[in-house]
Design an enzyme around this catalytic site. Sequence first.
Site, PDB file in Angstrom:
ATOM      1  N   LYS A  96       0.827  -1.325   0.027  1.00 54.38           N
ATOM      2  CA  LYS A  96      -0.037   0.053  -0.288  1.00 54.38           C
ATOM      3  C   LYS A  96       0.620   1.438  -0.177  1.00 54.38           C
ATOM      4  CE  LYS A  96      -4.036  -2.241   2.524  1.00 54.38           C
ATOM      5  NZ  LYS A  96      -3.407  -3.621   2.403  1.00 54.38           N
ATOM      6  N   ARG A  97       1.681   1.141  -1.025  1.00 50.27           N
ATOM      7  CA  ARG A  97       2.821   2.216  -0.931  1.00 50.27           C
ATOM      8  C   ARG A  97       2.097   3.788  -1.391  1.00 50.27           C
ATOM      9  NH1 ARG A  97       5.562   0.717   3.689  1.00 50.27           N
ATOM     10  NH2 ARG A  97       7.845  -0.841   2.503  1.00 50.27           N
TER      11      ARG A  97
END
Length: 272
Positions: A96-97
């Site tokens: 979930k960058r």
Amino acid sequence: MTAFYQKLDHAWTTNNSLLMVGLDPDTQRFPAELDNRPDAIFEFCRAIVDATAPYACGFKPQIAYFASQRAESQLEGLCDYIREKYPTLPIVLDAKRGDIGSTAEHYAREAFERYCADAVTVSPYLGYDSIAPYLSWSDKGVIILCRTSNAGGSDLQFLDVDGEPLYLRVATLVAEKWNRSGQCGMVVGATFPKELAAVRQRIGNEVPLLVPGIGAQGGDIQATVTAGGNTGGTGLMISSSRAILYASQGDDWREAAARVARETRDAINAFR
């Protein structure tokens, strides 16, 4: 088709499965036989992978569970193991960058060069220039948060944007503008089947959806498959983690994980 999508499509067909097994290793819930082992995280996940691989379309290690315990090297070893032992099953690094410029480039290198994942989850909040660095790896998948499975996601994802909720605006951007190379997928939670159906209707058949929220989070399998599947009966990576990983903490933990994975796959297939 990208190499990621080809690999995923092959796994859907060969294993007759839409089940993505999440790897969220919580050492507090490990079986006693792994107590005090320095490689406990790797060994636990390796055993889960071996037990569930026949029933899965891929594996989704959650990076925070490894990084918080200084176990990144064990995650590297695990990804190496999956690639070597189960080369037809994709690895989706759940990271979930979300960042821009050179920072996003380094996050992409982390996912695709350090861990050699087939795909990575990312946040769209910073816009296309935060997604573009990942797309430079033309054979990799980029799975973008759209309508997440947590209740608090509605705080932002339901905001009105010119007459439609923000999550549908994200779905449109991904399907119509960002997915030019066919690399993109989206995350849509099983806990919101109406929204899942709206996303599938908006994006058509080709974009795969990573769907967390069944099992421990309570998402309904029938509603998920009906709402999110494409016309070919695929298009979904339905993720289950805790319900499979911690099906038992006794001596039968491997067998229990295999049983729950098989039952989950079969329950999904019953509604395809």
